[in-house]
Design a protein around this motif. Structure first.
Motif, PDB file in Angstrom:
ATOM      1  N   PHE A 102       0.870  -1.219   0.112  1.00  0.00           N
ATOM      2  CA  PHE A 102       0.106   0.094   0.088  1.00  0.00           C
ATOM      3  C   PHE A 102       0.825   1.252   0.128  1.00  0.00           C
ATOM      4  O   PHE A 102       1.839   1.210   0.591  1.00  0.00           O
ATOM      5  N   GLN A 103       0.394   2.474  -0.592  1.00  0.00           N
ATOM      6  CA  GLN A 103       1.049   3.620  -0.756  1.00  0.00           C
ATOM      7  C   GLN A 103       1.087   4.376   0.470  1.00  0.00           C
ATOM      8  O   GLN A 103      -0.137   4.361   1.190  1.00  0.00           O
ATOM      9  N   ASP A 104       2.152   4.954   1.071  1.00  0.00           N
ATOM     10  CA  ASP A 104       2.131   5.546   2.305  1.00  0.00           C
ATOM     11  C   ASP A 104       3.299   6.662   2.118  1.00  0.00           C
ATOM     12  O   ASP A 104       4.203   6.530   2.997  1.00  0.00           O
ATOM     13  N   PRO A 105       3.289   7.519   1.457  1.00  0.00           N
ATOM     14  CA  PRO A 105       4.561   8.444   1.178  1.00  0.00           C
ATOM     15  C   PRO A 105       4.731   9.403   2.472  1.00  0.00           C
ATOM     16  O   PRO A 105       5.843   9.624   2.398  1.00  0.00           O
ATOM     17  N   GLU A 106       3.840   9.722   3.217  1.00  0.00           N
ATOM     18  CA  GLU A 106       3.995  10.413   4.271  1.00  0.00           C
ATOM     19  C   GLU A 106       4.157   9.869   5.703  1.00  0.00           C
ATOM     20  O   GLU A 106       4.604  10.063   6.507  1.00  0.00           O
ATOM     21  N   GLY A 107       4.031   8.600   5.642  1.00  0.00           N
ATOM     22  CA  GLY A 107       4.053   7.646   6.657  1.00  0.00           C
ATOM     23  C   GLY A 107       2.793   7.626   7.771  1.00  0.00           C
ATOM     24  O   GLY A 107       2.187   8.708   7.865  1.00  0.00           O
ATOM     25  N   GLY A 108       2.700   6.718   8.420  1.00  0.00           N
ATOM     26  CA  GLY A 108       1.602   6.767   9.479  1.00  0.00           C
ATOM     27  C   GLY A 108       0.344   6.415   9.048  1.00  0.00           C
ATOM     28  O   GLY A 108      -0.688   5.984   9.894  1.00  0.00           O
ATOM     29  N   LEU A 109       0.080   5.991   7.759  1.00  0.00           N
ATOM     30  CA  LEU A 109      -1.273   5.829   7.455  1.00  0.00           C
ATOM     31  C   LEU A 109      -1.991   4.267   7.920  1.00  0.00           C
ATOM     32  O   LEU A 109      -2.814   4.345   8.172  1.00  0.00           O
ATOM     33  N   TYR A 110      -0.694   3.354   8.424  1.00  0.00           N
ATOM     34  CA  TYR A 110      -1.309   2.249   8.591  1.00  0.00           C
ATOM     35  C   TYR A 110      -0.648   1.817  10.217  1.00  0.00           C
ATOM     36  O   TYR A 110      -0.444   0.892  10.334  1.00  0.00           O
ATOM     37  N   ALA A 111      -0.179   3.129  10.876  1.00  0.00           N
ATOM     38  CA  ALA A 111       0.560   2.780  12.182  1.00  0.00           C
ATOM     39  C   ALA A 111      -0.459   2.714  13.271  1.00  0.00           C
ATOM     40  O   ALA A 111      -0.103   2.118  14.391  1.00  0.00           O
ATOM     41  N   SER A 112      -1.914   3.038  13.106  1.00  0.00           N
ATOM     42  CA  SER A 112      -3.103   2.530  13.873  1.00  0.00           C
ATOM     43  C   SER A 112      -3.907   1.514  13.615  1.00  0.00           C
ATOM     44  O   SER A 112      -4.127   1.480  12.413  1.00  0.00           O
ATOM     45  N   ARG A 113      -4.030   0.752  14.647  1.00  0.00           N
ATOM     46  CA  ARG A 113      -5.275  -0.515  14.476  1.00  0.00           C
ATOM     47  C   ARG A 113      -6.397  -0.127  15.015  1.00  0.00           C
ATOM     48  O   ARG A 113      -6.474  -0.475  16.352  1.00  0.00           O
ATOM     49  N   LYS A 114      -7.181   0.727  14.275  1.00  0.00           N
ATOM     50  CA  LYS A 114      -8.280   1.255  15.095  1.00  0.00           C
ATOM     51  C   LYS A 114      -9.291   0.125  15.501  1.00  0.00           C
ATOM     52  O   LYS A 114     -10.032   0.467  16.297  1.00  0.00           O
ATOM     53  N   VAL A 115      -9.186  -0.839  14.678  1.00  0.00           N
ATOM     54  CA  VAL A 115     -10.405  -2.151  15.373  1.00  0.00           C
ATOM     55  C   VAL A 115      -9.981  -2.354  16.622  1.00  0.00           C
ATOM     56  O   VAL A 115     -10.862  -3.005  17.117  1.00  0.00           O
ATOM     57  N   LEU A 116      -8.814  -2.276  17.079  1.00  0.00           N
ATOM     58  CA  LEU A 116      -8.527  -2.621  18.489  1.00  0.00           C
ATOM     59  C   LEU A 116      -9.356  -2.043  19.552  1.00  0.00           C
ATOM     60  O   LEU A 116      -9.265  -2.172  20.751  1.00  0.00           O
ATOM     61  N   GLY A 126       2.525   1.381  17.863  1.00  0.00           N
ATOM     62  CA  GLY A 126       3.993   1.547  18.398  1.00  0.00           C
ATOM     63  C   GLY A 126       5.226   0.862  17.286  1.00  0.00           C
ATOM     64  O   GLY A 126       6.177   0.884  18.135  1.00  0.00           O
ATOM     65  N   ILE A 127       4.973   0.710  16.317  1.00  0.00           N
ATOM     66  CA  ILE A 127       5.841   0.209  15.301  1.00  0.00           C
ATOM     67  C   ILE A 127       6.438   1.418  14.474  1.00  0.00           C
ATOM     68  O   ILE A 127       6.038   1.964  13.612  1.00  0.00           O
ATOM     69  N   PRO A 128       7.695   1.752  14.947  1.00  0.00           N
ATOM     70  CA  PRO A 128       8.476   2.927  13.962  1.00  0.00           C
ATOM     71  C   PRO A 128       8.365   2.820  12.507  1.00  0.00           C
ATOM     72  O   PRO A 128       8.114   3.613  11.806  1.00  0.00           O
ATOM     73  N   GLU A 129       8.588   1.661  12.074  1.00  0.00           N
ATOM     74  CA  GLU A 129       8.528   1.361  10.558  1.00  0.00           C
ATOM     75  C   GLU A 129       7.227   1.985   9.918  1.00  0.00           C
ATOM     76  O   GLU A 129       7.168   2.494   8.993  1.00  0.00           O
ATOM     77  N   LEU A 130       5.969   1.790  10.745  1.00  0.00           N
ATOM     78  CA  LEU A 130       4.832   2.176  10.184  1.00  0.00           C
ATOM     79  C   LEU A 130       4.561   3.562  10.112  1.00  0.00           C
ATOM     80  O   LEU A 130       3.698   4.067   9.479  1.00  0.00           O
ATOM     81  N   SER A 131       5.335   4.472  10.841  1.00  0.00           N
ATOM     82  CA  SER A 131       5.300   5.719  10.974  1.00  0.00           C
ATOM     83  C   SER A 131       6.006   6.380   9.934  1.00  0.00           C
ATOM     84  O   SER A 131       5.962   7.607   9.728  1.00  0.00           O
ATOM     85  N   ALA A 132       7.075   5.649   9.441  1.00  0.00           N
ATOM     86  CA  ALA A 132       8.034   6.322   8.303  1.00  0.00           C
ATOM     87  C   ALA A 132       7.407   6.372   7.055  1.00  0.00           C
ATOM     88  O   ALA A 132       6.518   5.284   6.630  1.00  0.00           O
ATOM     89  N   PRO A 133       7.854   7.075   5.999  1.00  0.00           N
ATOM     90  CA  PRO A 133       7.271   7.173   4.715  1.00  0.00           C
ATOM     91  C   PRO A 133       7.701   5.867   3.930  1.00  0.00           C
ATOM     92  O   PRO A 133       8.808   5.349   4.272  1.00  0.00           O
ATOM     93  N   GLY A 134       7.069   5.354   3.141  1.00  0.00           N
ATOM     94  CA  GLY A 134       7.520   4.252   2.277  1.00  0.00           C
ATOM     95  C   GLY A 134       6.058   3.267   2.178  1.00  0.00           C
ATOM     96  O   GLY A 134       5.309   3.398   2.843  1.00  0.00           O
ATOM     97  N   LEU A 135       6.504   2.263   1.044  1.00  0.00           N
ATOM     98  CA  LEU A 135       5.337   1.388   0.780  1.00  0.00           C
ATOM     99  C   LEU A 135       5.228   0.265   2.157  1.00  0.00           C
ATOM    100  O   LEU A 135       6.186  -0.237   2.488  1.00  0.00           O
ATOM    101  N   LYS A 136       3.992   0.173   2.467  1.00  0.00           N
ATOM    102  CA  LYS A 136       3.885  -0.822   3.458  1.00  0.00           C
ATOM    103  C   LYS A 136       3.204  -2.300   2.944  1.00  0.00           C
ATOM    104  O   LYS A 136       2.483  -2.230   2.161  1.00  0.00           O
ATOM    105  N   VAL A 137       3.528  -3.128   3.729  1.00  0.00           N
ATOM    106  CA  VAL A 137       3.179  -4.588   3.430  1.00  0.00           C
ATOM    107  C   VAL A 137       2.149  -5.093   4.411  1.00  0.00           C
ATOM    108  O   VAL A 137       2.440  -5.246   5.533  1.00  0.00           O
ATOM    109  N   LEU A 138       0.946  -5.439   3.761  1.00  0.00           N
ATOM    110  CA  LEU A 138      -0.351  -6.000   4.646  1.00  0.00           C
ATOM    111  C   LEU A 138      -1.200  -6.570   3.740  1.00  0.00           C
ATOM    112  O   LEU A 138      -1.168  -6.133   2.399  1.00  0.00           O
ATOM    113  N   HIS A 139      -2.282  -7.239   4.214  1.00  0.00           N
ATOM    114  CA  HIS A 139      -3.294  -8.018   3.516  1.00  0.00           C
ATOM    115  C   HIS A 139      -4.355  -7.206   3.041  1.00  0.00           C
ATOM    116  O   HIS A 139      -4.716  -6.644   2.232  1.00  0.00           O
ATOM    117  N   VAL A 140      -5.053  -6.875   4.461  1.00  0.00           N
ATOM    118  CA  VAL A 140      -6.141  -5.559   4.296  1.00  0.00           C
ATOM    119  C   VAL A 140      -5.985  -4.827   5.346  1.00  0.00           C
ATOM    120  O   VAL A 140      -5.913  -5.263   6.632  1.00  0.00           O
TER     121      VAL A 140
END
Length: 383
Positions: A102-116, A126-140
Motif C-alpha cells: 500500500f502507498q504511504d508517502p507521508e508515513g503513518g497511514l497504517y500505524a494505528s489499528r483502530k479495530v483494537l 508503536g511500530i516505528p517502521e509504520l510511521s515512516a514514509p514508504g510502501l507498507k506490506v499488509l493484506h487488508v
C-alpha cells in the motif's frame, strides 16, 4: 553409452555429493552444476515452490471471532500463517514469494489499528517502521494487518540478506501486488482509506527495489530482451537467461492486471527501463510472464504457454479450501501443468485442518520442469 554420456553420468555423483555437503554445512542451493553441453539449462527449465501472501500472519483469535461475525464468508479465508521469509527460503525451499503493498508517502497511514478500540486497547501500533514514509506490506488494512515484515524495503532487505549469505541460490521470483481497495467500516471506527495506485506509487516500487538490490542482482526485462525488438520475441526465440547466470539473483513481477498494469507499461515499451515483468497477454510486446492462477479452469492452457517459453505462476490452493478438505486435485494439476511457480499457503500442513501440504516432488528445492525440462539434470537442482 558414448564417451560424452559416460562423462556426464560420472560427473553427476560429485554434483550430488556437493549438494549433500552443502546441506550438512547449512548452505542452501550451492549444488555444483554439470558442465554445459550445447543449449544451457535456463531458469524456465525448472519448477519452483512459492507461497501466496508470503508475509501473512492470521488475525489473533479475538479479532478473528469479530471478523467471523461481520464477514462470515471472508474470515475463514484469512486463517493461515507463513513463517518469516528467511525461514521459508532456508527450511521450506521457497523460491517465489508474494508481497502486497500500500502507498504511504507521508508515513503513518497504517500505524494505528483502530479495530483494537473495540477491545478497549490502544490502537497505536508503536511500530516505528509504520510511521515512516514508504510502501507498507499488509493484506487488508485495519482488519488483517499482521505481517512478518512491515515495509516493502524491510521485506526486500530480508530477501537480500539471505541471498547474500547463499550466493548460488536458485533465482527467487518476487510477485508484487499494488493495493488500494477501501473496506467497509460498519462500526464507524474511522478506518484509514488507502491512497489510489498511481504513477507515483508504481515508480516508487521500482525505486524501492533498486534501493535494496543493484541491477546486477536483478533479472530485468531489459536483460531478457537483449537486442530483440520486443520482450515477447526474445523469450520465444532466444529464451530466458541460463540458470547459471540467474543464480543468486531475483526477478520481480507485477501481480496486477488491467489499468494498473497498463499504467506501469505506459512509456516503457517491452518494459524498457522497468524492474517488474507484467502478466501481459500473449501477442503483446511485454508478454513474457503469465499469472494463470487456476490450473483446472482451462485444461491445457498452462502447458501450452510453458511449452512456448512463457514463464507461468499458478496456485495449488486458495482461501484455505484445499487444506480444510484435504483436497489435492488442484495441487496435482498445478504440478503436472509445468507452471514454473506453484504457489501455496501450505508448504507445511495446518493440522487443525488436515495434513494437506505442498512440496516439490523428489526432495529438492526445485525439479526439472515436467513440460519443458530442456537439458535440466539433477546437478542443476539444489537440496
Amino acid at each position: 553409452m558414448n564417451e560424452k554420456a559416460a562423462a556426464r553420468k560420472a560427473g553427476l555423483w560429485p554434483a550430488l555429493l556437493a549438494c549433500l555437503v552443502s546441506l550438512l554445512v547449512g548452505c542452501a542451493d550451492s549444488a555444483d552444476t554439470l558442465p554445459a553441453e550445447g543449449e544451457p539449462t535456463r531458469l524456465n527449465h525448472l519448477q519452483y515452490l512459492g507461497t501466496h501472501n508470503s508475509y501473512h500472519i492470521e488475525p489473533r483469535s479475538d479479532l478473528f471471532e469479530v471478523l467471523l461475525a461481520f464477514i462470515p464468508d471472508v474470515a475463514p479465508t484469512l486463517k493461515y500463517t507463513h513463517r518469516p521469509l528467511t525461514e521459508q527460503f532456508e527450511q521450506q525451499g521457497i523460491r517465489q514469494i508474494e508481497l502486497d503493498i500500500f502507498q504511504d508517502p507521508e508515513g503513518g497511514l497504517y500505524a494505528s489499528r483502530k479495530v483494537l478500540t473495540i477491545f478497549d486497547e490502544d490502537p497505536d501500533s508503536g511500530i516505528p517502521e509504520l510511521s515512516a514514509p514508504g510502501l507498507k506490506v499488509l493484506h487488508v488494512q485495519e482488519i488483517d494487518y499482521q505481517t512478518t515484515c512491515f515495509t516493502f524495503v524491510t521485506c526486500l532487505e530480508e530477501v537480500k540478506a539471505w541471498s547474500d549469505a547463499n550466493p548460488r541460490h536458485l533465482p527467487i521470483m518476487i510477485l508484487v501486488e499494488a493495493k488500494d481497495d477501501p473496506i467497509p467500516d460498519p462500526l464507524n471506527l474511522d478506518f484509514s482509506i488507502p491512497l489510489p495506485v498511481d504513477d507515483v506509487m508504481l515508480d516508487a516500487i521500482d525505486a524501492e527495489i533498486r534501493s535494496v538490490f543493484p541491477d546486477n542482482r536483478i533479472i530485468l526485462p531489459d536483460d531478457v530482451r537483449g537486442d530483440a525488438p520486443t520482450l515477447e520475441q526474445a523469450i520465444l526465440e532466444t529464451g530466458w537467461p541460463p540458470l547459471e547466470w540467474s543464480r543468486g539473483k531475483v526477478l520481480f513481477a507485477l501481480d496486477n492486471g488491467g489499468d494498473i498494469m497498463q499504467m506501469y507499461i505506459e512509456g516503457h515499451p517491452s518494459l524498457s527501463g522497468r524492474v517488474l515483468f507484467t502478466s501481459s497477454p500473449e501477442g503483446t510486446a511485454e508478454a513474457a510472464f503469465m499469472k494463470l492462477n487456476n490450473p483446472l479452469s482451462e485444461p491445457g492452457r498452462i502447458e501450452s504457454m510453458v511449452a512456448l517459453g512463457y514463464l507461468v505462476r499458478t496456485r495449488a490452493d486458495g482461501d484455505t479450501v484445499q487444506s480444510r478438505e484435504n483436497d489435492t486435485t488442484q495441487r496435482e494439476a498445478a504440478f503436472a501443468s509445468g507452471a514454473h511457480y506453484i504457489s501455496t499457503d501450505y508448504p507445511e500442513p495446518d493440522l487443525e485442518f488436515s495434513d494437506y501440504r505442498v512440496e516439490i516432488p523428489g526432495g529438492f528445492v526445485a525439479r526439472c520442469n515436467p513440460v519443458l525440462p530442456g537439458p535440466c539434470v539433477a546437478g542443476d537442482l539444489a537440496p
